[in-house]
Write a protein that holds these residues in place. Sequence first.
Motif, PDB file in Angstrom:
ATOM      1  N   ASP A 286     -34.041   8.045 -10.909  1.00 39.15           N
ATOM      2  CA  ASP A 286     -33.329   7.175 -11.321  1.00 39.15           C
ATOM      3  C   ASP A 286     -32.976   9.406 -12.514  1.00 39.15           C
ATOM      4  N   ASP A 294     -24.293   9.340 -10.614  1.00 42.17           N
ATOM      5  CA  ASP A 294     -23.828   7.709  -9.949  1.00 42.17           C
ATOM      6  C   ASP A 294     -23.359   7.922  -9.115  1.00 42.17           C
ATOM      7  N   ARG A 298     -29.410   4.274  -5.358  1.00 40.52           N
ATOM      8  CA  ARG A 298     -30.497   4.180  -5.425  1.00 40.52           C
ATOM      9  C   ARG A 298     -30.980   3.884  -3.789  1.00 40.52           C
TER      10      ARG A 298
END
Length: 445
Positions: A286, A294, A298
Amino acid sequence: MKDNSTVYSWMPPSGISNIYFIRKRKRLFVIYRERLVKMPFPRGRKPSASIPKHHANVPGMENQEDAFHVKRSPSSPQGAPKKRSAFVDITNANKIQASNHTKKEKSTKKIQKSSTVAVKNEANLKKSNSLRSEGQPELVNSPKLVKSPVQEPKASPSEEPAKDQPWQVPEEFDIDKEHRGDCCMTSEYAKEVFDYLKCREEKFVLQDYMHTQPDLNKDMRGILVDWMVEVQENFELNHETLYLAVKLTDHYLSSIVALRESLQLIGSTSMLIASKFEERSPPCIDDFLYICDDAYKREEMIAMEVNILQTLKFDISIPVPYLFLRRYAKCVRANMETLTLARYACELSLLEVELVPERASRLASACLLLALTMKSLGGWTPILEFHTGYTLSELGPLVRKLHSIVACPSDDKLKAVRSKYSHNVFFEVAKIPVVDIQKLEEALK
């Protein structure tokens, strides 16, 4: 347990771990379920019907009948498991004498047994000889008892007088003698460790791979490495992590064809892998997703981690120049400012794709020679030539290339390394004037 007045405690036999019971392997439980022993409770304690805390969250342990209780000793505090020593008490002289006496008895029995066997063999031999003398034919391939003369045991090669081994360091070049006896410095085999790393770096020699990347160029790689320097500084990672991450990126890009959209994902994932390899407490996924603003998911980073490791065959222990640089600076007892100046030149070299094929030990040697010249601390000494394995003529072209990189960078927009080493924590080595080219040439003669 249905009967609260009685508690049954199950103890696995020797060699059987409790983890088998926790996993509820039915076959194992059926075999040893009959070993339930009726155990009384210690005085002043009531039977507890609750599941132990360390089994409360285990699937299948919700019922009381599935829970087992550890055998406890009444003499231990609060009913805790009784402590025991992991090793035999070697200070007990009685036990030692008893064990020695037992060993002597066993050895005596073996000697008596071997002598009895030898007497029987001699008797059988005499019997067979007497039978042959009476006219019976001799058996083909029959075993014969031959008494070999007693020979003195020869000394093994390890017991021969020690000769001059190739790894023995001359006394005038021994930089680890002051750390003899310090287990943390491993001075007894430090030379062999770095000799091994120098041999291992031959396996990771790369070539300029940019001509195989149709969607990438050297400027994009420079921007990526400059960003990775910022990540290392923001997360306060070790310098070895940065160098290893750049190595992983180069090795991966030399094996596959990548798109420019995935270049930052490759760099950040390489930083993640290097952090797991070098850091005591590495950042999590993260954190790297956040530092990438971003831009990736993930699942994409996890998939890229698998791709990099599989492409490199999980062999990521790549020698980096940062390790060699600390070792070589110790040869001349360079102070921290001189070592930091050499690190500055070495970190600038990460931005240049032309220096990707350079070996880590050779790059570290050239950076140290440039720092020594800039600080007017002498040239290439015999002790440096002994430990590095490079002569002054072999380092000359690389030192000139590093001098041009420090004097005038190829891209003024890449400022992460210069701003980092302009801080007083790094002795502001980026602000040190570059040595004149004529002085550098005199040092290289």
